[in-house]
Design a protein around this motif. Structure first.
Motif, PDB file in Angstrom:
ATOM      1  N   GLU A   1       1.000  -1.478   0.256  1.00  0.00           N
ATOM      2  CA  GLU A   1       0.232  -0.495  -0.062  1.00  0.00           C
ATOM      3  C   GLU A   1       0.761   1.662  -0.182  1.00  0.00           C
ATOM      4  OE1 GLU A   1      -3.572   0.726   0.169  1.00  0.00           O
ATOM      5  OE2 GLU A   1      -3.368  -1.030   0.441  1.00  0.00           O
ATOM      6  N   VAL A   2       2.015   1.352   0.934  1.00  0.00           N
ATOM      7  CA  VAL A   2       2.688   2.619   0.824  1.00  0.00           C
ATOM      8  C   VAL A   2       3.536   2.282  -0.460  1.00  0.00           C
ATOM      9  CG1 VAL A   2       5.091   3.214   2.368  1.00  0.00           C
ATOM     10  CG2 VAL A   2       2.720   2.023   3.359  1.00  0.00           C
TER      11      VAL A   2
ATOM     12  N   SER B   1      -9.238   0.778  -0.237  1.00  0.00           N
ATOM     13  CA  SER B   1      -7.682   0.570  -0.348  1.00  0.00           C
ATOM     14  C   SER B   1      -7.420   0.957  -1.612  1.00  0.00           C
ATOM     15  CB  SER B   1      -7.283  -0.255   0.310  1.00  0.00           C
ATOM     16  OG  SER B   1      -7.069  -0.998  -0.134  1.00  0.00           O
ATOM     17  N   LEU B   2      -6.027   1.030  -1.676  1.00  0.00           N
ATOM     18  CA  LEU B   2      -5.320   1.864  -3.246  1.00  0.00           C
ATOM     19  C   LEU B   2      -5.483   0.184  -3.662  1.00  0.00           C
ATOM     20  CD1 LEU B   2      -4.406   2.990  -5.371  1.00  0.00           C
ATOM     21  CD2 LEU B   2      -1.757   3.145  -4.006  1.00  0.00           C
ATOM     22  N   LEU B   3      -4.919  -1.282  -3.018  1.00  0.00           N
ATOM     23  CA  LEU B   3      -5.350  -1.979  -3.189  1.00  0.00           C
ATOM     24  C   LEU B   3      -6.353  -2.821  -4.287  1.00  0.00           C
ATOM     25  CD1 LEU B   3      -3.154  -4.234  -0.064  1.00  0.00           C
ATOM     26  CD2 LEU B   3      -2.407  -3.662  -2.536  1.00  0.00           C
ATOM     27  N   THR B   4      -7.478  -2.452  -3.564  1.00  0.00           N
ATOM     28  CA  THR B   4      -9.082  -2.196  -3.836  1.00  0.00           C
ATOM     29  C   THR B   4      -8.808  -1.953  -5.500  1.00  0.00           C
ATOM     30  OG1 THR B   4     -10.031  -3.008  -1.258  1.00  0.00           O
ATOM     31  CG2 THR B   4     -11.225  -2.235  -3.470  1.00  0.00           C
ATOM     32  N   VAL B   5      -8.584  -1.061  -5.367  1.00  0.00           N
ATOM     33  CA  VAL B   5      -8.482  -0.002  -6.351  1.00  0.00           C
ATOM     34  C   VAL B   5      -8.017  -0.855  -7.445  1.00  0.00           C
ATOM     35  CG1 VAL B   5      -7.876   2.563  -7.881  1.00  0.00           C
ATOM     36  CG2 VAL B   5      -8.924   2.847  -5.299  1.00  0.00           C
ATOM     37  N   ASN B   6      -6.986  -0.956  -7.074  1.00  0.00           N
ATOM     38  CA  ASN B   6      -5.829  -2.130  -8.581  1.00  0.00           C
ATOM     39  C   ASN B   6      -6.437  -3.231  -9.310  1.00  0.00           C
ATOM     40  OD1 ASN B   6      -2.212  -1.778  -9.050  1.00  0.00           O
ATOM     41  ND2 ASN B   6      -3.354  -0.573  -7.715  1.00  0.00           N
ATOM     42  N   ALA B   7      -7.408  -4.156  -7.982  1.00  0.00           N
ATOM     43  CA  ALA B   7      -7.893  -4.959  -8.142  1.00  0.00           C
ATOM     44  C   ALA B   7      -9.173  -4.506  -9.073  1.00  0.00           C
ATOM     45  CB  ALA B   7      -8.640  -5.943  -7.378  1.00  0.00           C
ATOM     46  N   LEU B   8     -10.181  -3.568  -9.002  1.00  0.00           N
ATOM     47  CA  LEU B   8     -10.836  -3.290  -9.440  1.00  0.00           C
ATOM     48  C   LEU B   8     -10.914  -1.969 -10.632  1.00  0.00           C
ATOM     49  CD1 LEU B   8     -13.054  -1.519  -6.914  1.00  0.00           C
ATOM     50  CD2 LEU B   8     -13.746  -3.210  -7.910  1.00  0.00           C
TER      51      LEU B   8
ATOM     52  N   GLU C   1       1.552   5.455 -12.768  1.00  0.00           N
ATOM     53  CA  GLU C   1       0.588   4.967 -13.186  1.00  0.00           C
ATOM     54  C   GLU C   1      -0.458   3.695 -11.652  1.00  0.00           C
ATOM     55  OE1 GLU C   1       0.664   3.146 -16.796  1.00  0.00           O
ATOM     56  OE2 GLU C   1       0.451   5.220 -17.386  1.00  0.00           O
ATOM     57  N   ARG C   2       0.210   4.241 -10.629  1.00  0.00           N
ATOM     58  CA  ARG C   2       0.118   2.901  -9.438  1.00  0.00           C
ATOM     59  C   ARG C   2      -1.743   2.561  -9.156  1.00  0.00           C
ATOM     60  NH1 ARG C   2      -0.537   8.202  -4.311  1.00  0.00           N
ATOM     61  NH2 ARG C   2      -2.847   9.044  -5.635  1.00  0.00           N
ATOM     62  N   GLU C   3      -2.577   2.842 -10.282  1.00  0.00           N
ATOM     63  CA  GLU C   3      -3.660   2.237 -10.099  1.00  0.00           C
ATOM     64  C   GLU C   3      -3.588   0.981 -10.685  1.00  0.00           C
ATOM     65  OE1 GLU C   3      -3.389   5.595 -10.579  1.00  0.00           O
ATOM     66  OE2 GLU C   3      -4.537   6.742  -8.928  1.00  0.00           O
ATOM     67  N   SER C   4      -2.644   1.059 -12.088  1.00  0.00           N
ATOM     68  CA  SER C   4      -2.722   0.136 -12.956  1.00  0.00           C
ATOM     69  C   SER C   4      -1.663  -1.037 -12.590  1.00  0.00           C
ATOM     70  CB  SER C   4      -2.787   0.360 -14.081  1.00  0.00           C
ATOM     71  OG  SER C   4      -1.807   1.368 -14.415  1.00  0.00           O
ATOM     72  N   VAL C   5      -1.324  -0.843 -11.414  1.00  0.00           N
ATOM     73  CA  VAL C   5       0.011  -1.796 -11.681  1.00  0.00           C
ATOM     74  C   VAL C   5      -0.466  -3.491 -11.502  1.00  0.00           C
ATOM     75  CG1 VAL C   5       1.986  -2.962  -9.809  1.00  0.00           C
ATOM     76  CG2 VAL C   5       1.245  -0.697  -9.490  1.00  0.00           C
ATOM     77  N   LEU C   6      -1.512  -3.533 -10.577  1.00  0.00           N
ATOM     78  CA  LEU C   6      -2.312  -5.303 -10.601  1.00  0.00           C
ATOM     79  C   LEU C   6      -2.637  -6.139 -12.597  1.00  0.00           C
ATOM     80  CD1 LEU C   6      -2.899  -8.144  -9.567  1.00  0.00           C
ATOM     81  CD2 LEU C   6      -4.932  -7.458  -8.987  1.00  0.00           C
ATOM     82  N   ARG C   7      -3.218  -4.667 -13.056  1.00  0.00           N
ATOM     83  CA  ARG C   7      -3.771  -4.470 -14.419  1.00  0.00           C
ATOM     84  C   ARG C   7      -2.248  -4.974 -15.369  1.00  0.00           C
ATOM     85  NH1 ARG C   7      -6.679   0.072 -17.033  1.00  0.00           N
ATOM     86  NH2 ARG C   7      -4.798   0.838 -17.339  1.00  0.00           N
ATOM     87  N   ASP C   8      -1.470  -4.597 -14.866  1.00  0.00           N
ATOM     88  CA  ASP C   8      -0.594  -4.153 -15.685  1.00  0.00           C
ATOM     89  C   ASP C   8       0.529  -5.889 -15.921  1.00  0.00           C
ATOM     90  OD1 ASP C   8      -0.621  -2.120 -17.414  1.00  0.00           O
ATOM     91  OD2 ASP C   8       0.771  -1.043 -16.052  1.00  0.00           O
ATOM     92  N   ALA C   9       0.318  -6.472 -14.428  1.00  0.00           N
ATOM     93  CA  ALA C   9       0.452  -8.063 -13.863  1.00  0.00           C
ATOM     94  C   ALA C   9      -0.073  -9.008 -14.823  1.00  0.00           C
ATOM     95  CB  ALA C   9       0.947  -7.663 -12.300  1.00  0.00           C
ATOM     96  N   LEU C  10      -1.316  -8.676 -14.812  1.00  0.00           N
ATOM     97  CA  LEU C  10      -2.019 -10.031 -15.439  1.00  0.00           C
ATOM     98  C   LEU C  10      -1.554  -9.552 -16.868  1.00  0.00           C
ATOM     99  CD1 LEU C  10      -5.002  -8.985 -13.104  1.00  0.00           C
ATOM    100  CD2 LEU C  10      -3.845 -11.077 -12.541  1.00  0.00           C
ATOM    101  N   ILE C  11      -1.536  -8.702 -17.520  1.00  0.00           N
ATOM    102  CA  ILE C  11      -1.617  -9.209 -19.001  1.00  0.00           C
ATOM    103  C   ILE C  11      -1.109 -10.041 -20.042  1.00  0.00           C
ATOM    104  CG2 ILE C  11      -0.722  -7.757 -21.208  1.00  0.00           C
ATOM    105  CD1 ILE C  11      -1.223  -4.873 -19.702  1.00  0.00           C
TER     106      ILE C  11
END
Length: 263
Positions: free
Chosen positions: A97-98, A133-140, A105-115
């Motif tokens: 989170e920190v 949280s920011l983790l949840t935002v990444n998931a969404l 582009e902190r909100e799209s780190v997970l999306r990029d990892a899944l590509i």
């Protein structure tokens, strides 16, 4: 291979059956013949442990993936049934989170990892933390095919749904234009109380196209299964909870446009 479907299971309120839903729907869809990846994105790590993942395993976890220290493919572990796989989370994910705050582009780190790897699966299910949280935002942001919202059949969780809808609207306008609610699932339903029936009726009136036909009953078996490291289908396949999650999985497969392949 075409990109697989990606959904998040999210509700900022804890205790609504979010992880129970993520685990058992993932298992149910895999048992329908699909390749499913359950991605644990909650620092509590309950989704992975509910499927028997050893938290002391040296395998990379989702924190290693979003930190750039491992590829998603290196963190994928086989689960209890053919076609079901899991990426575990450990408490160190809370530190992400920190770290995410300082990333571009902190909100799209997970999306990029899944590509690169989501296309290996028919469905990727992301289990979110019980917070916005920011983790949840990444998931969404990563959930290109929608969010499934478990809602306990009580009035306080019903109020929380309004806040979640507002958050989804904000993310849709800024970060993920295709974000939608793929379904609202009523959980911990108690047929002995008028309150449960009233909440279900109210939600069906407000969201007639979104609420799943099946409700998930309050069930001791559903509560016991995670302690055995098993889904409800491995632990108590004839239980009311198993039957309900199987029916929800069949409806989810239809909503997402996944071809039904049978057991």
């Amino acid at each position: 291979m075409a990109a697989g479907k990606v959904i998040a299971v999210a509700n900022q309120k804890g205790g609504v059956g979010k992880t129970t839903t993520a685990v058992n729907l993932s298992s149910a869809v895999a048992r329908l013949g699909h390749r499913v990846l359950l991605l644990d994105f909650d620092p509590q790590g309950n989704a992975g442990s509910s499927l028997g993942v050893d938290p002391s395993s040296p395998s990379p976890d989702i924190y290693d993936v979003i930190a750039g220290d491992a590829l998603l493919s290196e963190a994928i572990l086989p689960a209890e049934v053919p076609g079901l796989f899991v990426v575990a989370a450990r408490p160190d994910l809370a530190g992400a989170e920190v770290e995410l705050v300082g990333m571009s582009e902190r909100e799209s780190v997970l999306r990029d990892a899944l590509i690169d790897d989501a296309s290996q699966f028919d469905l990727v299910v992301i289990d979110c933390p019980p917070s916005l949280s920011l983790l949840t935002v990444n998931a969404l942001v990563a959930a290109t095919d929608g969010v499934l919202v478990p809602v306990q059949t009580e009035y306080l969780p019903l109020e929380g749904l309004t806040h979640l809808v507002d958050t989804l609207d904000a993310i849709r306008s800024r970060l993920n234009p295709g974000l939608r609610i793929v379904g609202i699932l009523m959980t911990m339903y108690d047929a002995r109380t008028n309150l449960s029936a009233e909440v279900v009726a109210e939600l069906r009136a407000h969201f007639p196209e979104l609420v799943f036909q099946e409700v998930i009953p309050r069930s001791v078996r559903l509560s016991e299964a995670p302690s055995r490291g098993e889904s409800i289908f491995a632990y108590a396949p004839a239980s009311a909870g198993a039957i309900s999650y199987r029916l929800v999985a069949e409806e989810l497969v239809q909503r997402l446009g996944l071809a039904s392949e049978g057991d």
